[in-house]
Design an enzyme around this catalytic site. Structure first.
Site, PDB file in Angstrom:
ATOM      1  N   TYR A  35       1.980   4.178   3.026  1.00 57.18           N
ATOM      2  CA  TYR A  35       2.717   2.969   3.419  1.00 57.18           C
ATOM      3  C   TYR A  35       2.844   2.005   2.242  1.00 57.18           C
ATOM      4  O   TYR A  35       3.921   1.458   1.981  1.00 57.18           O
ATOM      5  CB  TYR A  35       1.982   2.300   4.584  1.00 57.18           C
ATOM      6  CG  TYR A  35       2.686   1.118   5.199  1.00 57.18           C
ATOM      7  CD1 TYR A  35       3.750   1.288   6.078  1.00 57.18           C
ATOM      8  CD2 TYR A  35       2.271  -0.187   4.922  1.00 57.18           C
ATOM      9  CE1 TYR A  35       4.384   0.195   6.651  1.00 57.18           C
ATOM     10  CE2 TYR A  35       2.894  -1.281   5.491  1.00 57.18           C
ATOM     11  CZ  TYR A  35       3.960  -1.082   6.364  1.00 57.18           C
ATOM     12  OH  TYR A  35       4.589  -2.164   6.924  1.00 57.18           O
ATOM     13  N   ALA A  50       2.708   2.740  -0.947  1.00 60.14           N
ATOM     14  CA  ALA A  50       3.595   3.317  -1.956  1.00 60.14           C
ATOM     15  C   ALA A  50       5.061   3.114  -1.580  1.00 60.14           C
ATOM     16  O   ALA A  50       5.891   2.770  -2.427  1.00 60.14           O
ATOM     17  CB  ALA A  50       3.295   4.808  -2.117  1.00 60.14           C
TER      18      ALA A  50
END
Length: 248
Positions: A155, A157
């Site tokens: 999430y 990233a």
């Protein structure tokens, strides 16, 4: 602020933050297209609320992770209205887990929806915006994309990637009268956060200087500003709506 005669597409607009954004943009006069994937009842309810208040809205189903579906959905909207002036990339999912045990499928699902989905939507609407020489692209990122969070590497990233995407698009499209900005919510009072254990909620609140969760309407207000003519000279920027949890 007025958004009269503007058409806004809000992905993931059927509930929570997405619904609040739809309601706020409609309140300002925009015709709102409520995108959804799996909850037609919630999307219809959002439209009904807008229409009851005297606004204009309709639903459009497509999965942002599927480029062909996005292209077909945008084509349908353009056929109906002839324009998409405002794009709000709000659709997103979570598949949490520690990186050492995270399945590749969980990584791919989050990146495909949260990051690649925004790419699909921006690509699909940008040509019509360029022809009109006016557009607002607003992407909902997250405090997690700036600060990171254990158990949410996928999430984080994806949300961090949205920041780079937004700045690049802002540079590419600025000369065509199109702005690209982001809103980064912190912990917002939604169905998801209401389901957290009390101890987790208390820990979160201890990290927020304002000592409270935000509301979907707080996020919607920031989106409304960025969608308006008042923000014509703002691009490549991020509004952090997090009660002071992250200050960047």
């Amino acid at each position: 602020m007025s958004l009269n005669e503007r058409v806004a597409l809000v992905t993931g607009g059927s509930r929570g933050i997405g619904r609040a954004i739809c309601l706020r943009l409609a309140e300002l006069g925009a015709t709102v297209v409520v995108n959804y994937v799996s909850r037609p009842d919630a999307a219809d309810e959002t439209v009904a609320i807008i229409e009851k208040a005297g606004g204009k809205a309709l639903t459009c189903r497509f999965n942002v992770a599927d480029g062909k579906e996005v292209q077909a959905g945008v084509k349908e909207i353009l056929a109906n209205f002839g324009q998409i002036d405002i794009l709000v990339n709000n659709a997103g999912i979570t598949r949490d887990g520690l990186i050492a045990m995270m399945k590749e499928e969980s990584w791919d699902q989050v990146l495909d929806t949260n990051l690649k989905g925004a790419y699909h939507c921006i690509k699909a609407v940008s040509r019509s915006m360029m022809k009109k020489r006016w557009g607002r692209i607003i992407t909902i990122t997250s405090v997690i994309g700036f600060a990171g969070n254990a158990g949410q590497a996928n999430y984080a990233a994806a949300k961090a990637g949205l920041a780079g995407l937004t700045r690049s698009v802002a540079r590419e499209l600025a000369s065509r009268g199109i702005t690209a900005n982001g809103v980064a919510p912190g912990y917002i009072d939604t169905d998801m956060t209401r389901g957290l254990p009390e101890a987790v909620t208390e820990k979160i609140l201890s990290e927020i200087p304002m000592n409270s969760l935000g509301t979907p309407e707080d996020v919607a207000g920031a989106v409304a500003y960025l969608a308006s003519d008042e923000a014509r000279y703002v691009t490549g920027q991020f509004i952090h709506v997090n009660g002071g949890m992250f200050m960047g």
